[in-house]
Design a protein around this motif. Structure first.
Motif, short mmCIF file in Angstrom:
data_model
loop_
_atom_site.label_atom_id
_atom_site.label_comp_id
_atom_site.label_asym_id
_atom_site.label_seq_id
_atom_site.Cartn_x
_atom_site.Cartn_y
_atom_site.Cartn_z
N SER A 1 60.07 37.71 36.53
CA SER A 1 59.14 36.94 37.52
C SER A 1 57.97 37.60 37.82
CB SER A 1 60.14 36.61 38.57
OG SER A 1 60.39 37.77 39.41
N VAL A 2 57.69 38.75 37.58
CA VAL A 2 56.66 39.62 37.88
C VAL A 2 55.33 38.93 37.34
CG1 VAL A 2 55.44 41.75 37.67
CG2 VAL A 2 57.96 41.80 38.02
N ALA A 3 55.34 38.81 35.92
CA ALA A 3 54.02 37.98 35.60
C ALA A 3 53.66 36.90 36.13
CB ALA A 3 54.35 37.93 33.85
N ALA A 4 54.60 35.97 36.43
CA ALA A 4 54.32 34.68 37.11
C ALA A 4 53.78 34.99 38.59
CB ALA A 4 55.56 33.96 37.40
N LYS B 1 43.98 40.47 31.33
CA LYS B 1 44.83 41.52 31.54
C LYS B 1 44.83 42.90 31.28
CE LYS B 1 48.54 37.96 31.78
NZ LYS B 1 50.01 37.63 31.36
N ARG B 2 43.18 42.98 30.63
CA ARG B 2 43.05 44.36 30.09
C ARG B 2 42.15 44.96 31.39
NH1 ARG B 2 39.79 42.14 25.52
NH2 ARG B 2 39.08 40.94 27.30
N LEU B 3 41.62 44.63 32.14
CA LEU B 3 40.56 45.07 33.16
C LEU B 3 40.88 44.84 34.38
CD1 LEU B 3 37.23 43.69 31.58
CD2 LEU B 3 38.10 46.16 31.15
N PRO B 4 40.58 45.89 35.26
CA PRO B 4 41.03 45.78 36.74
C PRO B 4 40.07 44.71 37.44
CG PRO B 4 40.48 48.00 36.16
CD PRO B 4 40.10 47.20 34.92
N GLN B 5 40.71 44.14 38.47
CA GLN B 5 40.28 42.76 39.22
C GLN B 5 40.46 42.96 40.52
OE1 GLN B 5 40.19 38.88 37.12
NE2 GLN B 5 41.78 39.54 36.17
N CYS C 1 45.60 46.03 38.53
CA CYS C 1 45.08 47.10 37.47
C CYS C 1 46.19 46.96 36.53
CB CYS C 1 45.04 48.50 38.22
SG CYS C 1 44.34 49.85 37.36
N PRO C 2 45.33 47.09 35.21
CA PRO C 2 46.32 47.29 33.95
C PRO C 2 46.90 48.66 33.98
CG PRO C 2 44.12 47.39 33.26
CD PRO C 2 44.03 47.06 34.64
N ALA C 3 48.25 48.70 33.56
CA ALA C 3 49.15 49.80 33.55
C ALA C 3 49.98 49.83 31.93
CB ALA C 3 50.12 50.34 34.77
N GLU D 1 50.57 44.71 34.43
CA GLU D 1 49.66 44.93 35.64
C GLU D 1 50.46 45.27 36.79
OE1 GLU D 1 46.34 41.98 35.10
OE2 GLU D 1 48.24 40.87 34.69
N LYS D 2 49.58 46.53 37.41
CA LYS D 2 50.17 46.68 38.93
C LYS D 2 49.37 45.95 39.99
CE LYS D 2 50.72 50.43 42.25
NZ LYS D 2 50.59 51.80 42.54
N LEU D 3 50.08 45.34 40.99
CA LEU D 3 49.44 44.75 42.09
C LEU D 3 49.48 45.47 43.33
CD1 LEU D 3 48.37 41.72 42.69
CD2 LEU D 3 50.73 40.99 43.40
#
Length: 576
Positions: free
Chosen positions: A237-240, A256-260, A280-282, A286-288
C-alpha cells in the motif's frame, strides 16, 4: 517480603544501612513499598530493585536489554489480555509455548492477579518479573498504536472529527481519484492517509516519516524532537499512499526519479493544519516526509516561551530600540521563528510599520505585512530587503541571513534607522559575531549597530502525569550550583524528576517542549572587542562578568523547577 528485599539490596551493596533506614521510614509514613521508596530517593535504580526482587522470588528477570520483554506479535496476545487489563494491572503477555502463557509482572506476589490471567487465557501462567516503567513502555508500544490500520479497515463511515482536506482538496477527493490503476479500492488508501494524519496530529507529531526497506516498511512519528516507531501499513500500500499525498500536494505522481516538494492543508477538529510534503527517491522506493504545522499549538506569548525574567527584559528592551541589529541563533527546528514572531506580537503597535520577509511564512500575524521569499522569480532575502527600505518600515524581520548579500543588506538597514531582527545558524549566541564578520560585515560597523545576540534550544518537558522524583548524585548538584549561578541555600528547595511514560505522553515520558535561551545585550566592552580583536573568548568573559546566563545555566533553571531532566540538559547543551 520487605525484610528479605532489604537484605538482598544490602548484601548486593546497592543500599547502605543508613539509606535503608531512611527508605523504610518513608515507606511506613507514606503507605508505600520499600522498593518504591528506594527508587524515589535515588538509592537504587528501578532495574536494580527489580533484579533484586527477581532473586527474592526466584523468577526470571525480563527487560528490553536482555531481549525477553518483547511480546510475540504473531500470537494475537492482545486478544488474550486486553490493553485495559494490561495497563491497570501492569502485565505484559510475552509468548505462548506448550500451552503455557508467559507474562511479565510488576508484582508477582499478587496470586489473585495470576489466577485471573489463568482464567482469561485458559492456560497455565509462567510469570516473569519486570520494572514498572518498562512494562508501561511496552504496553504503550504493543497496544497503543496497533489500531492504526484496524481503524481504517473497520471504518464504515466518516466520524465527526475525521480528517478532511480543505475545500479545494474536498473537490479532488470527491472526484475520480485513481491512485493506483491496479487498485480497485482507492478509497481505502484515502482512509489510510487520513488515519495516519489523524493519529499523528493527536500525538503532537511534528514530522511523519514513511519509507520502504528491503523486507519491511517503516512509519515513524517525530514527537518532541525524537522519532518513534509506529505500526506501518503493509508494503503493497506504500506506493498508493505516496500517490495520494502527491495528488493532495499537486505533485507529479508519475515522477519517481527526482525529489519533489509540495504542501496541502487539512481541517481537523475545527482548525486548519498545513502539511508540507517532501518526496525523495531512495534505493527501495520513494521516502515520504510530512511536516505538520499546527497553528493551534503555536505559543505566541513571550511569557510562556522559556525566558528567565532578566532575559525577557533584555530582549524586549533591545526590541524597543529605534534602530539596530538583533540576531537569534540556533539549529533548524529550534523554535527561532516562534520566538521572533512572539516578540513581534508583543511589541506590535499601530504607530510603527512592521514588515517581515520569510521562507516560508509560518505564522500569519495581524497588523504586520509579511512577504514570502520566492528565489525562483528573483525575490530573495537580499532583493526583498532592498525593496522593503522603500516601504518606510520601522521594524523588519528577515527570516534568515544565509549569504553575504543578505548580511550586507541587514547592516545597511540597521545603519539607516531601522530595527532589524533575523536568525543565523551558529552554535551559540556570541558565535554569530565572527560568522557575520566572515559574511563581509565590517567589524567597526557591526560593533556600532549590533544591539543583542541570543541563542536557543528546545528541551523536552516532563509529563506531569507520570514524572517521578529522585535524588541525583552530589557531583551533579555541585555542577548545577556552579553553572546555574545558584545560591547554595536554595538546594534544599529543589526537587528533581525523571521520565517514566504513560498513555498521556504516548509512553515517551515527556509532554511538549520548552525553549532555553542565552541572551546577551551588547555593551561597550564587547563593542570594543568586536572593533579591535574580535576575540570570541574575551567576548565570552565579558558577557560572563555581566552575570548573563548561558544555555546550560538557563537549562538548569528548568531542571530545578521540575520541568525537565538533568540528562536532557546535558544532551542538548555543551560546556563553554
Amino acid at each position: 517480603m520487605a525484610k528479605e528485599l532489604s537484605e538482598i539490596l544490602v548484601e548486593q551493596g546497592t543500599l547502605t544501612q543508613e539509606q535503608l533506614k531512611r527508605a523504610e521510614l518513608y515507606a511506613r509514613q507514606n503507605n508505600t513499598t520499600l522498593a518504591e521508596a528506594v527508587v524515589l530517593f535515588g538509592f537504587a535504580t528501578e532495574e536494580q530493585v527489580t533484579a533484586a526482587l527477581a532473586k527474592h522470588f526466584s523468577l526470571p528477570y525480563a527487560s528490553k536489554e536482555n531481549g525477553i520483554l518483547i511480546p510475540e506479535r504473531e500470537q494475537n496476545l492482545q486478544k488474550i489480555i486486553p490493553e485495559k487489563f494490561a495497563r491497570e494491572n501492569l502485565v505484559v503477555p510475552l509468548f505462548i509455548e506448550d500451552n503455557e502463557l508467559a507474562v511479565a509482572l510488576y508484582d508477582p506476589s499478587n496470586l489473585f492477579l495470576i489466577d485471573n490471567i489463568r482464567m482469561m487465557a485458559g492456560k497455565e501462567v509462567q510469570p516473569f518479573i519486570a520494572s514498572k516503567s518498562q512494562i508501561l513502555a511496552v504496553v504503550d508500544s504493543f497496544y497503543g498504536h496497533k489500531n492504526l490500520l484496524d481503524e481504517v479497515v473497520n471504518e464504515t463511515g466518516a466520524s465527526k472529527d475525521a480528517v478532511t482536506a480543505n475545500d479545494e482538496d474536498v473537490q479532488i477527493e470527491a472526484g475520480s481519484l485513481d491512485l493506483d490503476k491496479s487498485s480497485a479500492n482507492s478509497s481505502q488508501y484515502i482512509k489510510l492517509v487520513n488515519a495516519i494524519l489523524k493519529q499523528a496530529i493527536s500525538e503532537r507529531t511534528s514530522d511523519i516519516h514513511l519509507e520502504m526497506f528491503d523486507e519491511r516498511v517503516s512509519l515513524r512519528f517525530r514527537i518532541d524532537g525524537s522519532l518513534y516507531e509506529r505500526t506501518p501499513p503493509n508494503k503493497d500500500s506504500v506506493a498508493a499512499i505516496i500517490s495520494r499525498i502527491k495528488i493532495l500536494s499537486k505533485l507529479d505522481i508519475a515522477e519517481k526519479r527526482l525529489p519533489q516538494d509540495g504542501s496541502f492543508s487539512i481541517k481537523y477538529q475545527n482548525r486548519t493544519i498545513e502539511v508540507r510534503v517532501s518526496v525523495c527517491p531512495a534505493v527501495y522506493g520513494e521516502k515520504l516526509v510530512l511536516r505538520i504545522l499546527d497553528r493551534g499549538t503555536g505559543e505566541m506569548n513571550v511569557d510562556k516561551l522559556g525566558f528567565e525574567p532578566e532575559q525577557k527584559k533584555a530582549f524586549l528592551e533591545a526590541s524597543h530600540l529605534p534602530h539596530g541589529l538583533i540576531f537569534l541563533t540556533g539549529p533548524t527546528g529550534s523554535g527561532k521563528s516562534t520566538t521572533l514572531n512572539a516578540v513581534l506580537t508583543t511589541i506590535r503597535t499601530p504607530e510603527l510599520n512592521f514588515m517581515t520577509l520569510e521562507d516560508p511564512v509560518e505564522y500569519k500575524l495581524a497588523g504586520i505585512s509579511q512577504v514570502q521569499v520566492k528565489p525562483q522569480i528573483g525575490l530573495t532575502f537580499a532583493a526583498g530587503l532592498r525593496s522593503f527600505l522603500r516601504q518606510d518600515p520601522d521594524v523588519i524581520l528577515v527570516g534568515e541571513v544565509r549569504d553575504n548579500e543578505t548580511a550586507e543588506a541587514c547592516l545597511k538597514a540597521a545603519l539607516t534607522g531601522h530595527l532589524v531582527l533575523s536568525t543565523l545558524h551558529t552554535n551559540d549566541a556570541l558565535g554569530a559575531i565572527p560568522r557575520l564578520i566572515d559574511m563581509g560585515m565590517e567589524p567597526f560597523l557591526l560593533s556600532s549597530s549590533l544591539a543583542l545576540v541570543a541563542a536557543q534550544r528546545l528541551v523536552r518537558v516532563l509529563c506531569p502525569y507520570c514524572k517521578v522524583p529522585y535524588q541525583p548524585d552530589p557531583a551533579t548538584i555541585t555542577k548545577i550550583l556552579k553553572e546555574g549561578r545558584f545560591n547554595p541555600r536554595e538546594v534544599n528547595t529543589w526537587t528533581f524528576y525523571k521520565a517514566v511514560g504513560c498513555p498521556k505522553c504516548v509512553g515517551t515520558g515527556f509532554l511538549g517542549r520548552r525553549a532555553i535561551y542565552e541572551v546577551y545585550r551588547i555593551n561597550e566592552e564587547v563593542r570594543n572587542i568586536i572593533y579591535k580583536t574580535q576575540d570570541l573568548i574575551e567576548m565570552r568573559k565579558a558577557m560572563d562578568r555581566t552575570g548573563a546566563l548561558n544555555l546550560r545555566g538557563n537549562g538548569w533553571r528548568k531542571v530545578v523547577k521540575g520541568l525537565t531532566t538533568v540528562e536532557e540538559i546535558l544532551n542538548i547543551t555543551t560546556d563553554e
